[in-house]
Design a protein around this motif. Structure first.
Motif, PDB file in Angstrom:
ATOM      1  N   GLU A   1     -20.600  -5.884  -1.592  1.00 53.70           N
ATOM      2  CA  GLU A   1     -21.994  -7.325  -2.614  1.00 53.70           C
ATOM      3  C   GLU A   1     -20.719  -7.905  -3.531  1.00 53.70           C
ATOM      4  O   GLU A   1     -21.859  -8.674  -4.679  1.00 53.70           O
ATOM      5  CB  GLU A   1     -22.549  -6.042  -3.503  1.00 53.70           C
ATOM      6  N   VAL A   2     -19.701  -7.289  -4.012  1.00 55.52           N
ATOM      7  CA  VAL A   2     -19.134  -7.706  -5.176  1.00 55.52           C
ATOM      8  C   VAL A   2     -17.288  -7.785  -5.183  1.00 55.52           C
ATOM      9  O   VAL A   2     -17.064  -7.598  -4.566  1.00 55.52           O
ATOM     10  CB  VAL A   2     -19.452  -6.625  -6.438  1.00 55.52           C
ATOM     11  N   ALA A   3     -17.262  -9.240  -6.043  1.00 57.44           N
ATOM     12  CA  ALA A   3     -15.827  -8.851  -5.246  1.00 57.44           C
ATOM     13  C   ALA A   3     -14.902  -9.968  -6.313  1.00 57.44           C
ATOM     14  O   ALA A   3     -15.503 -10.397  -7.464  1.00 57.44           O
ATOM     15  CB  ALA A   3     -15.802 -10.224  -4.615  1.00 57.44           C
ATOM     16  N   TYR A   4     -13.541  -9.409  -6.929  1.00 59.45           N
ATOM     17  CA  TYR A   4     -13.163  -9.987  -7.987  1.00 59.45           C
ATOM     18  C   TYR A   4     -12.196 -11.016  -7.672  1.00 59.45           C
ATOM     19  O   TYR A   4     -11.828 -11.295  -6.980  1.00 59.45           O
ATOM     20  CB  TYR A   4     -12.856  -8.811  -8.949  1.00 59.45           C
ATOM     21  N   ILE A   5     -12.212 -12.191  -8.914  1.00 54.95           N
ATOM     22  CA  ILE A   5     -11.191 -13.181  -8.856  1.00 54.95           C
ATOM     23  C   ILE A   5      -9.778 -13.357  -9.255  1.00 54.95           C
ATOM     24  O   ILE A   5     -10.170 -12.971 -10.322  1.00 54.95           O
ATOM     25  CB  ILE A   5     -11.635 -14.893  -8.428  1.00 54.95           C
ATOM     26  N   ARG A   6      -8.984 -13.306  -8.983  1.00 54.59           N
ATOM     27  CA  ARG A   6      -7.654 -13.044  -9.798  1.00 54.59           C
ATOM     28  C   ARG A   6      -6.500 -13.999  -9.629  1.00 54.59           C
ATOM     29  O   ARG A   6      -6.380 -14.227  -8.142  1.00 54.59           O
ATOM     30  CB  ARG A   6      -6.944 -11.667 -10.554  1.00 54.59           C
ATOM     31  N   LYS A   7      -5.407 -14.493 -11.079  1.00 48.96           N
ATOM     32  CA  LYS A   7      -4.340 -15.018 -10.542  1.00 48.96           C
ATOM     33  C   LYS A   7      -3.814 -14.354 -10.199  1.00 48.96           C
ATOM     34  O   LYS A   7      -3.226 -13.513 -10.556  1.00 48.96           O
ATOM     35  CB  LYS A   7      -4.143 -15.700 -11.526  1.00 48.96           C
ATOM     36  N   ILE A   8      -2.441 -14.838  -9.454  1.00 46.52           N
ATOM     37  CA  ILE A   8      -1.675 -13.486  -8.196  1.00 46.52           C
ATOM     38  C   ILE A   8      -0.754 -14.840  -8.563  1.00 46.52           C
ATOM     39  O   ILE A   8       0.032 -15.777  -7.594  1.00 46.52           O
ATOM     40  CB  ILE A   8      -1.916 -13.469  -6.631  1.00 46.52           C
ATOM     41  N   ARG A   9       0.973 -13.403  -8.717  1.00 47.30           N
ATOM     42  CA  ARG A   9       2.303 -14.313  -8.534  1.00 47.30           C
ATOM     43  C   ARG A   9       2.537 -14.073  -7.470  1.00 47.30           C
ATOM     44  O   ARG A   9       2.109 -13.100  -6.307  1.00 47.30           O
ATOM     45  CB  ARG A   9       2.477 -13.124  -9.691  1.00 47.30           C
ATOM     46  N   SER A  10       3.455 -14.495  -6.845  1.00 47.58           N
ATOM     47  CA  SER A  10       3.821 -14.998  -5.974  1.00 47.58           C
ATOM     48  C   SER A  10       4.449 -13.905  -4.962  1.00 47.58           C
ATOM     49  O   SER A  10       4.722 -13.195  -3.689  1.00 47.58           O
ATOM     50  CB  SER A  10       4.915 -16.410  -5.460  1.00 47.58           C
ATOM     51  N   ASP A  11       5.016 -13.265  -6.006  1.00 46.76           N
ATOM     52  CA  ASP A  11       6.243 -11.628  -5.574  1.00 46.76           C
ATOM     53  C   ASP A  11       5.041 -10.504  -5.173  1.00 46.76           C
ATOM     54  O   ASP A  11       5.330 -10.231  -4.894  1.00 46.76           O
ATOM     55  CB  ASP A  11       7.030 -11.274  -7.126  1.00 46.76           C
ATOM     56  N   GLU A  12       3.895 -11.059  -5.337  1.00 46.83           N
ATOM     57  CA  GLU A  12       2.809 -10.002  -5.430  1.00 46.83           C
ATOM     58  C   GLU A  12       2.095 -10.141  -4.012  1.00 46.83           C
ATOM     59  O   GLU A  12       1.454  -9.864  -3.169  1.00 46.83           O
ATOM     60  CB  GLU A  12       1.619  -9.855  -5.961  1.00 46.83           C
ATOM     61  N   VAL A  13       2.753 -11.289  -3.575  1.00 54.44           N
ATOM     62  CA  VAL A  13       1.689 -12.110  -2.450  1.00 54.44           C
ATOM     63  C   VAL A  13       2.101 -10.639  -1.027  1.00 54.44           C
ATOM     64  O   VAL A  13       0.831 -10.138   0.058  1.00 54.44           O
ATOM     65  CB  VAL A  13       2.259 -13.054  -2.025  1.00 54.44           C
ATOM     66  N   SER A  14       3.240 -10.473  -0.140  1.00 46.17           N
ATOM     67  CA  SER A  14       3.581  -9.882  -0.035  1.00 46.17           C
ATOM     68  C   SER A  14       2.651  -7.821   0.318  1.00 46.17           C
ATOM     69  O   SER A  14       2.332  -7.623   1.713  1.00 46.17           O
ATOM     70  CB  SER A  14       5.311  -9.413   0.477  1.00 46.17           C
ATOM     71  N   ARG A  15       3.233  -7.780  -0.798  1.00 40.67           N
ATOM     72  CA  ARG A  15       2.213  -6.159  -0.960  1.00 40.67           C
ATOM     73  C   ARG A  15       0.281  -6.475  -0.919  1.00 40.67           C
ATOM     74  O   ARG A  15       0.246  -5.684   0.002  1.00 40.67           O
ATOM     75  CB  ARG A  15       2.442  -5.964  -2.747  1.00 40.67           C
ATOM     76  N   CYS A  16      -0.083  -8.216  -1.280  1.00 40.69           N
ATOM     77  CA  CYS A  16      -1.139  -7.482  -1.114  1.00 40.69           C
ATOM     78  C   CYS A  16      -1.933  -8.669   0.747  1.00 40.69           C
ATOM     79  O   CYS A  16      -3.415  -8.092   0.679  1.00 40.69           O
ATOM     80  CB  CYS A  16      -1.911  -8.626  -2.097  1.00 40.69           C
ATOM     81  N   PHE A  17      -0.473  -9.723   0.187  1.00 43.45           N
ATOM     82  CA  PHE A  17      -1.503 -10.177   2.030  1.00 43.45           C
ATOM     83  C   PHE A  17      -0.254  -9.965   2.504  1.00 43.45           C
ATOM     84  O   PHE A  17       1.148 -11.362   3.010  1.00 43.45           O
ATOM     85  CB  PHE A  17      -1.504 -11.676   1.374  1.00 43.45           C
ATOM     86  N   PRO A  18      -0.277  -8.772   3.693  1.00 39.65           N
ATOM     87  CA  PRO A  18       1.487  -9.114   4.177  1.00 39.65           C
ATOM     88  C   PRO A  18       1.733 -10.156   5.390  1.00 39.65           C
ATOM     89  O   PRO A  18       2.564 -10.732   5.868  1.00 39.65           O
ATOM     90  CB  PRO A  18       1.625  -7.873   4.643  1.00 39.65           C
ATOM     91  N   GLU A  19       0.701 -10.442   5.903  1.00 43.54           N
ATOM     92  CA  GLU A  19       0.665 -11.256   6.806  1.00 43.54           C
ATOM     93  C   GLU A  19       0.730 -12.867   6.523  1.00 43.54           C
ATOM     94  O   GLU A  19       1.059 -13.637   6.670  1.00 43.54           O
ATOM     95  CB  GLU A  19      -0.347 -11.650   7.811  1.00 43.54           C
ATOM     96  N   ALA A  20       1.549 -13.130   4.773  1.00 42.69           N
ATOM     97  CA  ALA A  20       0.977 -14.660   4.223  1.00 42.69           C
ATOM     98  C   ALA A  20       2.585 -14.937   4.291  1.00 42.69           C
ATOM     99  O   ALA A  20       3.644 -13.953   4.439  1.00 42.69           O
ATOM    100  CB  ALA A  20       0.909 -14.192   3.637  1.00 42.69           C
ATOM    101  N   PRO A  21       3.056 -16.029   4.433  1.00 44.00           N
ATOM    102  CA  PRO A  21       3.993 -16.838   4.644  1.00 44.00           C
ATOM    103  C   PRO A  21       5.349 -16.315   3.652  1.00 44.00           C
ATOM    104  O   PRO A  21       4.110 -16.194   2.739  1.00 44.00           O
ATOM    105  CB  PRO A  21       4.399 -17.706   5.246  1.00 44.00           C
ATOM    106  N   ASP A  22       6.240 -16.885   3.475  1.00 38.91           N
ATOM    107  CA  ASP A  22       6.875 -16.698   1.523  1.00 38.91           C
ATOM    108  C   ASP A  22       6.202 -17.935   0.557  1.00 38.91           C
ATOM    109  O   ASP A  22       6.192 -19.238   1.503  1.00 38.91           O
ATOM    110  CB  ASP A  22       8.655 -16.874   2.394  1.00 38.91           C
ATOM    111  N   ILE A  23       5.792 -17.949  -0.058  1.00 38.83           N
ATOM    112  CA  ILE A  23       5.600 -19.043  -0.978  1.00 38.83           C
ATOM    113  C   ILE A  23       6.093 -19.578  -1.650  1.00 38.83           C
ATOM    114  O   ILE A  23       6.725 -18.405  -2.776  1.00 38.83           O
ATOM    115  CB  ILE A  23       4.254 -18.230  -1.379  1.00 38.83           C
ATOM    116  N   ASP A  24       6.604 -20.490  -2.372  1.00 43.51           N
ATOM    117  CA  ASP A  24       7.183 -21.180  -3.189  1.00 43.51           C
ATOM    118  C   ASP A  24       6.153 -20.388  -4.810  1.00 43.51           C
ATOM    119  O   ASP A  24       5.578 -20.509  -4.933  1.00 43.51           O
ATOM    120  CB  ASP A  24       6.712 -22.796  -4.306  1.00 43.51           C
TER     121      ASP A  24
END
Length: 85
Positions: A22-45
């Protein structure tokens, strides 16, 4: 007249699932957090501003460089959104 305060007691499991679906949250995320939260994501600038949409229980839903996209996805999934700073 004395009034008693009602105290709601939730188990850890109940608390963890509060707002789920029912509820979701939105937040700004640093590129160094991406692999932890979204392991399938490519390397990001690291210079790219990223936004993430998470379910109430912390489940990653969307990663984008466009904040508005997080709101559109939440609306599409019929989720109420909150922002975290």
């Amino acid at each position: 007249m004395l009034m008693k305060e009602a105290t709601a007691r939730l188990s850890e499991s109940e608390l963890a699932h509060l707002g789920n679906g029912e509820v979701a949250y939105i937040r700004k995320i640093r590129s160094d957090e991406v692999s932890r939260c979204f392991p399938e994501a490519p390397d990001i600038d690291p210079n790219v501003d990223l936004w993430a949409l998470f379910g109430a229980d912390g489940t990653p839903i969307l990663l984008t460089d466009n904040r508005s996209s997080t709101f559109y996805k939440a609306a599409e999934d019929e989720l109420k959104t909150v922002s975290l700073h």
